[in-house]
Design an enzyme around this catalytic site. Structure first.
Site, PDB file in Angstrom:
ATOM      1  N   GLY A 103     -29.425 -33.592 -48.724  1.00 61.66           N
ATOM      2  CA  GLY A 103     -28.105 -34.109 -48.383  1.00 61.66           C
ATOM      3  C   GLY A 103     -28.053 -34.895 -47.094  1.00 61.66           C
ATOM      4  O   GLY A 103     -28.959 -35.636 -46.767  1.00 61.66           O
ATOM      5  N   SER A 104     -26.986 -34.700 -46.407  1.00 62.22           N
ATOM      6  CA  SER A 104     -26.537 -35.615 -45.375  1.00 62.22           C
ATOM      7  C   SER A 104     -27.500 -35.781 -44.209  1.00 62.22           C
ATOM      8  O   SER A 104     -28.217 -34.879 -43.807  1.00 62.22           O
ATOM      9  CB  SER A 104     -25.216 -35.135 -44.840  1.00 62.22           C
ATOM     10  OG  SER A 104     -24.845 -35.899 -43.736  1.00 62.22           O
ATOM     11  N   SER A 105     -27.419 -36.987 -43.636  1.00 63.96           N
ATOM     12  CA  SER A 105     -28.240 -37.303 -42.476  1.00 63.96           C
ATOM     13  C   SER A 105     -27.624 -36.755 -41.185  1.00 63.96           C
ATOM     14  O   SER A 105     -28.074 -37.077 -40.105  1.00 63.96           O
ATOM     15  CB  SER A 105     -28.453 -38.811 -42.400  1.00 63.96           C
ATOM     16  OG  SER A 105     -27.274 -39.513 -42.686  1.00 63.96           O
ATOM     17  N   THR A 106     -26.594 -35.919 -41.302  1.00 61.15           N
ATOM     18  CA  THR A 106     -25.973 -35.317 -40.126  1.00 61.15           C
ATOM     19  C   THR A 106     -26.689 -34.032 -39.708  1.00 61.15           C
ATOM     20  O   THR A 106     -26.328 -33.394 -38.734  1.00 61.15           O
ATOM     21  CB  THR A 106     -24.470 -35.044 -40.396  1.00 61.15           C
ATOM     22  OG1 THR A 106     -23.884 -36.254 -40.830  1.00 61.15           O
ATOM     23  CG2 THR A 106     -23.723 -34.596 -39.182  1.00 61.15           C
ATOM     24  N   THR A 107     -27.707 -33.655 -40.463  1.00 64.88           N
ATOM     25  CA  THR A 107     -28.451 -32.425 -40.208  1.00 64.88           C
ATOM     26  C   THR A 107     -28.804 -32.201 -38.736  1.00 64.88           C
ATOM     27  O   THR A 107     -28.590 -31.122 -38.193  1.00 64.88           O
ATOM     28  CB  THR A 107     -29.757 -32.450 -41.034  1.00 64.88           C
ATOM     29  OG1 THR A 107     -29.393 -32.466 -42.406  1.00 64.88           O
ATOM     30  CG2 THR A 107     -30.636 -31.247 -40.756  1.00 64.88           C
TER      31      THR A 107
END
Lengths: 141, 419
Positions: free
Chosen positions: A64-68
């Site tokens: 999923g998201s690149s906000t990890t």
């Protein structure tokens, strides 16, 4: 007491020792993890509801998201972060979060990837040492 | 890692503290992955600028550290949505304090010299990367779209590493930057799309969601899709495949630029294992993305990723002069480029007249929704339906745009395509 040594690839060169919290499911930190409490909140994850704070967090890989990285950094800012992270496949996104945590907050979170077979052999509640000297994980049973 | 003279000087601090810090992080990461060298990049898209409820403070701390250290981007750099609609945040009941934090973040990135696109679809206008261009993109849907649909080259950069690359103009030469890492790992063949059809946007959301769930971090190639897939469908596919999975690149044979045929993007081994996908299987994805019964709804949300002109036209057609029902909020998120176009086209006035609220610059996932009492939402977005139950505590259903519009007008969700 028996010791099993599992060789690992270190993405963030650091060490720690502690109890294992493990999920067999991939995790997205954004949307799946609450950095205020250090808790897994994805209802689709087997370990949903569990806290990873102060433990060594095993999950096979990130999705999923690149906000990890930001979520991991926020977790460090709140002192709810895991002691260390062990994967089968480690994403650069996650490693970035740990590298910045070191720059910004002086916190070291070792991140190691191991073979799938080794991953299978480690269970929730096990006692694990992440040892950068020997480049391996030491599992105590 | 092999460093050139300028990179060594940068690490010695000769080009200032921000450049040193950013390059240091890139080198450390590169060494962890056994990367031999850094390469120049010609563009970046930053995601670390979104002040959100969950990780805003950490992101702000990082941005301010870079600004204090004198950081300036060295390549054209676009910005993801922030935490507020810069001109209409009060209308969306965003608290004053939160808006003030967003402003700090906006200012930090403007000081670094980034372009205020504030959108998750930087590929719709202004700075569209070309085929083969080496870039550093964050924002999972934009990464997937830039690699797959545009044929540019970027690994799945995440918060901060993309900022480091934008500042230094260098990136570790690894992962999807390299040709040899762009081959597919898994082959999916679509045999029969029914009950959906190849011309439906929703079909691509569900297909992406299904495939991402199987792929994890691997690269899929899809065959069986007829040419002529529109960009919104590809946008939906990109967002979905990067939500259920960590997919940064996909190939659709005959559709995406690196895959004129199956052989171009696969090895013989991958071609031995054909995974057949049928429309019936996608019903499972639709069900998974629908956590609420076809009951009363309070929110209709389109524009995740940011809505296109075509999608606004579909909304306008679907409204057919009807108004949004009492007790329902119908929100569409978009970027300023699309906003200015629909304004000039007269679409904006018409849909606003029907009660639709259009926002720019931002993303609902960053917004504090405490001043709203939303419980059930319907959306056309697999990404929104995937994340909203956890992130926003919203029961969510996925429907195509027509059904979303009808839900807004009636206040009730109709059954899925099947019923």
């Amino acid at each position: 007491m028996t010791e099993i040594t599992v060789p690992g690839e270190f993405y963030v060169e650091a060490g720690c020792e502690g109890e294992v919290i493990k999920t067999p499911d991939p995790i997205s930190f954004w949307g799946g993890y609450d950095p205020a409490e250090g808790r897994i909140i994805d209802g689709r994850n087997e370990a949903c509801g569990e806290r990873v704070t102060g433990k060594i967090f095993l999950f096979p890989e990130g999705v999923g998201s690149s906000t990890t990285a930001a979520v991991l950094l926020e977790s460090v800012r709140n002192s709810t972060h895991p002691l260390g992270i062990v994967n089968v496949r480690t994403e650069p996104i996650l490693v970035t979060g740990a590298l910045i945590a070191r720059e910004l907050y002086g916190v070291e979170i070792p991140i190691v990837s191991i073979e799938a077979a080794g991953f299978e052999g480690i269970d929730d509640g096990d006692w694990l040492k992440i040892d950068p000297e020997s480049g391996s994980l030491i599992l105590r049973g | 890692m092999r460093l050139n003279e300028q990179e060594r000087r940068t690490l010695n601090g000769e080009y200032g503290e921000a450049n040193r810090l950013c390059l240091q992080i890139e080198v450390e990461l590169g060494e962890a992955y056994g990367v031999e060298r850094l390469i120049p990049i010609t563009g970046a898209h930053i995601d670390a600028n979104s002040y959100g409820r969950v990780s805003g403070e950490a992101k702000l701390a990082f941005a301010q550290k870079i600004v204090h250290a004198g950081g300036k981007v060295s390549v054209p750099t676009t910005l993801n949505p922030g935490g507020r609609d810069i001109s209409r945040w009060r209308k969306f009941r965003i608290p004053e304090e939160f808006a003030a934090k967003c402003e700090l973040m906006e200012n930090a990135y403007l000081k670094m010299g980034a372009i205020p696109t504030w959108t998750c679809t930087p590929y719709t206008y202004g700075t569209i990367p070309c085929r083969g261009e080496q870039i550093a993109y964050a924002e999972s849907n934009a990464i997937s779209f830039a690699n797959s649909v545009l044929g540019a080259r970027t690994p799945r950069y995440g918060d901060f590493l993309e900022v480091c690359a934008a500042i230094t103009g260098r990136a570790p030469y690894f992962d999807l930057h390299r040709d040899e890492n762009r081959f597919a790992d898994l082959w999916f063949h679509v045999e029969d799309p029914r009950p959906y059809s190849f011309s439906e946007d929703l079909f691509y959301s569900l297909l992406g969601y299904h495939i991402g769930g199987i792929c994890g971090g691997q690269i899929p190639v899809v065959t069986g899709i007829p040419a002529g897939v529109n960009r919104d469908s590809l946008k939906n596919f990109s967002a979905a495949v990067a939500s259920s999975g960590g997919v940064g690149l996909f190939h659709i044979v005959g559709v995406t630029p690196e895959a004129p045929d199956l052989e171009s993007v696969t090895t013989g081994e991958v071609r031995e294992d054909r995974n057949v996908v049928t429309g019936r299987q996608l019903l499972g994805a639709e069900e998974e993305l629908t956590g609420c019964s076809p009951d009363d709804i309070d929110l209709v949300l389109l524009g995740c990723p940011h809505a296109s002109v075509r999608e606004f036209q579909m909304v306008l057609a679907g409204l057919a002069e009807k108004k949004v029902a009492d007790g329902v909020e119908f929100w569409i998120q978009t970027n300023r480029g699309v906003y200015s176009w629909i304004e000039e086209m007269g679409i904006l006035d018409e849909i606003k007249g029907a009660g639709v609220k259009v926002s720019t610059d931002s993303c609902l996932f960053n917004w504090p929704l405490d001043n709203w009492e939303f419980e059930r939402a319907v959306t056309n977005s697999a990404k929104f339906a995937h994340y909203a139950p956890n992130e926003l505590d919203l029961a969510t259903a996925i429907r195509d745009i027509d059904r979303c519009v009808r839900a807004a007008v009636t206040g009730e969700i109709e059954g899925s395509g099947l019923e």
